[in-house]
Design an enzyme around this catalytic site. Structure first.
Site, PDB file in Angstrom:
ATOM      1  N   SER A  33       8.305  -1.288 -12.014  1.00  0.00           N
ATOM      2  CA  SER A  33       8.166  -2.434 -12.911  1.00  0.00           C
ATOM      3  C   SER A  33       6.739  -2.946 -12.886  1.00  0.00           C
ATOM      4  O   SER A  33       5.951  -2.581 -12.014  1.00  0.00           O
ATOM      5  CB  SER A  33       9.191  -3.527 -12.590  1.00  0.00           C
ATOM      6  OG  SER A  33       9.395  -3.677 -11.232  1.00  0.00           O
TER       7      SER A  33
ATOM      8  N   GLY B  75       9.538   4.097  -2.902  1.00  0.00           N
ATOM      9  CA  GLY B  75      10.461   3.039  -3.274  1.00  0.00           C
ATOM     10  C   GLY B  75       9.790   1.994  -4.143  1.00  0.00           C
ATOM     11  O   GLY B  75       8.603   2.063  -4.458  1.00  0.00           O
ATOM     12  N   SER B  76      10.569   1.010  -4.552  1.00  0.00           N
ATOM     13  CA  SER B  76      10.048  -0.142  -5.289  1.00  0.00           C
ATOM     14  C   SER B  76      10.109  -1.321  -4.319  1.00  0.00           C
ATOM     15  O   SER B  76      11.142  -1.515  -3.667  1.00  0.00           O
ATOM     16  CB  SER B  76      10.925  -0.439  -6.504  1.00  0.00           C
ATOM     17  OG  SER B  76      11.204   0.743  -7.221  1.00  0.00           O
ATOM     18  N   GLY B  77       9.034  -2.093  -4.221  1.00  0.00           N
ATOM     19  CA  GLY B  77       9.029  -3.273  -3.339  1.00  0.00           C
ATOM     20  C   GLY B  77       9.312  -2.910  -1.895  1.00  0.00           C
ATOM     21  O   GLY B  77       8.827  -1.904  -1.387  1.00  0.00           O
TER      22      GLY B  77
ATOM     23  N   LYS C 125       9.435   8.593  -8.206  1.00  0.00           N
ATOM     24  CA  LYS C 125       9.784   7.183  -8.040  1.00  0.00           C
ATOM     25  C   LYS C 125      10.909   6.882  -9.026  1.00  0.00           C
ATOM     26  O   LYS C 125      10.822   7.270 -10.201  1.00  0.00           O
ATOM     27  CB  LYS C 125       8.544   6.314  -8.301  1.00  0.00           C
ATOM     28  CG  LYS C 125       8.793   4.807  -8.224  1.00  0.00           C
ATOM     29  CD  LYS C 125       7.506   4.044  -7.911  1.00  0.00           C
ATOM     30  CE  LYS C 125       7.737   2.546  -7.940  1.00  0.00           C
ATOM     31  NZ  LYS C 125       6.854   1.791  -7.039  1.00  0.00           N
TER      32      LYS C 125
ATOM     33  N   GLY D 264       0.801  -1.235   0.000  1.00  0.00           N
ATOM     34  CA  GLY D 264       0.000   0.000   0.000  1.00  0.00           C
ATOM     35  C   GLY D 264       0.828   1.277   0.000  1.00  0.00           C
ATOM     36  O   GLY D 264       0.330   2.342   0.363  1.00  0.00           O
ATOM     37  N   LYS D 265       2.075   1.184  -0.445  1.00  0.00           N
ATOM     38  CA  LYS D 265       2.942   2.385  -0.474  1.00  0.00           C
ATOM     39  C   LYS D 265       2.323   3.485  -1.337  1.00  0.00           C
ATOM     40  O   LYS D 265       2.272   4.639  -0.930  1.00  0.00           O
ATOM     41  CB  LYS D 265       4.331   2.043  -1.056  1.00  0.00           C
ATOM     42  CG  LYS D 265       5.156   1.106  -0.223  1.00  0.00           C
ATOM     43  CD  LYS D 265       6.535   0.898  -0.817  1.00  0.00           C
ATOM     44  CE  LYS D 265       6.536   0.308  -2.218  1.00  0.00           C
ATOM     45  NZ  LYS D 265       6.000  -1.059  -2.283  1.00  0.00           N
ATOM     46  N   THR D 266       1.871   3.113  -2.536  1.00  0.00           N
ATOM     47  CA  THR D 266       1.317   4.124  -3.439  1.00  0.00           C
ATOM     48  C   THR D 266       0.023   4.697  -2.875  1.00  0.00           C
ATOM     49  O   THR D 266      -0.210   5.906  -2.925  1.00  0.00           O
ATOM     50  CB  THR D 266       1.052   3.513  -4.832  1.00  0.00           C
ATOM     51  OG1 THR D 266       2.263   2.945  -5.309  1.00  0.00           O
ATOM     52  CG2 THR D 266       0.568   4.543  -5.815  1.00  0.00           C
ATOM     53  N   TYR D 267      -0.805   3.830  -2.320  1.00  0.00           N
ATOM     54  CA  TYR D 267      -2.094   4.270  -1.757  1.00  0.00           C
ATOM     55  C   TYR D 267      -1.856   5.288  -0.647  1.00  0.00           C
ATOM     56  O   TYR D 267      -2.456   6.365  -0.628  1.00  0.00           O
ATOM     57  CB  TYR D 267      -2.861   3.051  -1.225  1.00  0.00           C
ATOM     58  CG  TYR D 267      -4.307   3.343  -0.905  1.00  0.00           C
ATOM     59  CD1 TYR D 267      -5.301   3.146  -1.851  1.00  0.00           C
ATOM     60  CD2 TYR D 267      -4.669   3.838   0.351  1.00  0.00           C
ATOM     61  CE1 TYR D 267      -6.633   3.420  -1.561  1.00  0.00           C
ATOM     62  CE2 TYR D 267      -5.994   4.122   0.642  1.00  0.00           C
ATOM     63  CZ  TYR D 267      -6.978   3.901  -0.322  1.00  0.00           C
ATOM     64  OH  TYR D 267      -8.285   4.189  -0.038  1.00  0.00           O
TER      65      TYR D 267
HETATM   66  N1  LIG Z   1      -6.246   1.210   2.292  1.00  0.00           N
HETATM   67  C1  LIG Z   1      -6.554   0.746   1.085  1.00  0.00           C
HETATM   68  N2  LIG Z   1      -7.851   0.776   0.661  1.00  0.00           N
HETATM   69  C2  LIG Z   1      -8.204   0.311  -0.570  1.00  0.00           C
HETATM   70  N3  LIG Z   1      -7.325  -0.202  -1.461  1.00  0.00           N
HETATM   71  C3  LIG Z   1      -6.029  -0.263  -1.100  1.00  0.00           C
HETATM   72  C4  LIG Z   1      -5.582   0.198   0.183  1.00  0.00           C
HETATM   73  N4  LIG Z   1      -4.252   0.002   0.253  1.00  0.00           N
HETATM   74  C5  LIG Z   1      -3.882  -0.536  -0.924  1.00  0.00           C
HETATM   75  N5  LIG Z   1      -4.932  -0.706  -1.730  1.00  0.00           N
HETATM   76  C6  LIG Z   1      -4.922  -1.286  -3.098  1.00  0.00           C
HETATM   77  O1  LIG Z   1      -4.075  -2.427  -3.062  1.00  0.00           O
HETATM   78  C7  LIG Z   1      -3.257  -2.499  -4.221  1.00  0.00           C
HETATM   79  C8  LIG Z   1      -1.782  -2.455  -3.824  1.00  0.00           C
HETATM   80  O2  LIG Z   1      -1.503  -1.213  -3.188  1.00  0.00           O
HETATM   81  P1  LIG Z   1      -0.328  -0.253  -3.689  1.00  0.00           P
HETATM   82  O3  LIG Z   1      -0.291  -0.191  -5.165  1.00  0.00           O
HETATM   83  O4  LIG Z   1      -0.469   1.033  -2.948  1.00  0.00           O
HETATM   84  O5  LIG Z   1       0.945  -1.090  -3.158  1.00  0.00           O
HETATM   85  P2  LIG Z   1       2.491  -0.740  -3.309  1.00  0.00           P
HETATM   86  O6  LIG Z   1       3.136  -1.093  -2.029  1.00  0.00           O
HETATM   87  O7  LIG Z   1       2.633   0.659  -3.786  1.00  0.00           O
HETATM   88  O8  LIG Z   1       2.951  -1.749  -4.455  1.00  0.00           O
HETATM   89  P3  LIG Z   1       4.296  -1.682  -5.366  1.00  0.00           P
HETATM   90  O9  LIG Z   1       5.339  -2.435  -4.595  1.00  0.00           O
HETATM   91  O10 LIG Z   1       3.877  -2.379  -6.623  1.00  0.00           O
HETATM   92  O11 LIG Z   1       4.653  -0.236  -5.597  1.00  0.00           O
HETATM   93  C9  LIG Z   1      -3.687  -1.330  -5.102  1.00  0.00           C
HETATM   94  O12 LIG Z   1      -4.681  -1.772  -5.990  1.00  0.00           O
HETATM   95  C10 LIG Z   1      -4.282  -0.346  -4.106  1.00  0.00           C
HETATM   96  O13 LIG Z   1      -5.222   0.545  -4.673  1.00  0.00           O
HETATM   97 MG   LIG Z   2       3.548   1.398  -5.515  1.00  0.00          MG
END
Ligand SMILES: Nc1ncnc2c1ncn2[C@@H]1O[C@H](COP(=O)(O)OP(=O)(O)OP(=O)(O)O)[C@@H](O)[C@H]1O
Ligand SMILES: [Mg+2]
Length: 228
Positions: free
Chosen positions: A42, A118-120, A38, A15-18
């Site tokens: 990938s 970050g990535s991952g 960023k 959920g980093k991006t969220y």
């Molecule tokens: N609190 C939340 N409520 C609803 N959806 C969420 C929530 N947190 C994460 N998600 C959903 O879960 C998925 C993964 O979250 P996200 O893309 O933020 O992860 P990430 O850590 O950024 O991944 P990456 O390593 O690929 O960058 C996405 O579809 C995102 O919209």
């Molecule tokens: Mg992300």
């Protein structure tokens, strides 16, 4: 020159991006100039014209209403949904860290509060070939950034969050706090997870984001202090 904060996670898809989008949005709503960057993404999906879509940047751009060209927010976009070092190898486009440093500096110039995702997780190889071995923590150290850790609030998070923090400390990277994601209010285990992480590391769980949250519940001054 703006201030910056690096967002890592206990793993991919945590959920980093969220969470980053909510942070960038909150800063903007407080009237601050807030940006996103960023280094390498990938698993990008190609558009109809074949160009790779930088999903994370598009998402933050939209949610936080940055009005930027998403392509300017990410230096390297790879199609294969694997670690950047391998994705780069598969398409023979290794990361040039001089370009990353330059793009980061430009992103920091364009705003007062730059949030770099970050990535991952923190041990994510960015380049691993005959000429260079670079892992994400090397880049964070080189850019001299403090880190916020996004962690899932659920089972297993004590282990993954404490290991992430211990690794950052071993690399002498400042840890500014933890944000729990997919938090369920009133869940006894999740409340204990937060308390145990704080006791085992001395790092605070600064906010808890629930499924579908549209705003980050954190005091402005606490959020602003994370940026240096
Ligand atoms: N609190 C939340 N409520 C609803 N959806 C969420 C929530 N947190 C994460 N998600 C959903 O879960 C998925 C993964 O979250 P996200 O893309 O933020 O992860 P990430 O850590 O950024 O991944 P990456 O390593 O690929 O960058 C996405 O579809 C995102 O919209
Ligand atoms: Mg992300």
């Amino acid at each position: 020159m703006g201030k910056a904060l690096f967002i890592t996670g206990t793993g991919t898809d945590v959920g980093k991006t969220y969470v980053t989008a909510l942070i960038v949005k909150k800063l903007r709503e407080a009237g601050l100039s807030s940006g996103y960057y960023k280094a390498a993404l990938s698993g990008a999906v190609p558009a109809a014209d074949g160009t790779l879509q930088p999903g994370d940047a598009l998402y933050v751009n939209r949610v936080a209403k940055l009005g930027e060209s998403a392509g300017d927010l990410v230096s390297y976009v790879y199609e294969d949904a694997v670690s950047p070092h391998l994705a780069a190898k598969l398409c023979q486009q290794p990361i040039d860290f001089a370009r990353v440093r330059e793009d980061f500096a430009c992103a920091k110039e364009r705003c007062d509060y730059l949030t770099m995702e970050g990535s991952g997780g923190i041990i994510c190889p960015l380049r691993w070939d005959a000429t260079q071995h670079v892992v994400l923590d090397d880049l964070v150290k080189e850019l001299d950034l403090g880190v916020l850790v996004v962690a899932d609030a659920g089972l297993g998070t004590i282990n993954s969050t404490v290991l992430t923090i211990e690794h950052l400390r071993r690399r002498e990277i400042p840890v500014r706090g933890v944000i729990f994601n997919r938090y369920v209010s009133g869940d006894r285990m999740q409340e204990d997870n937060a308390a145990m992480i704080e006791q085992l590391t001395g790092v605070k769980v600064l906010a808890c984001v629930k499924e579908g949250d549209q705003d980050l519940d954190i005091a402005d001054e606490v959020l602003h202090r994370l940026y240096r």
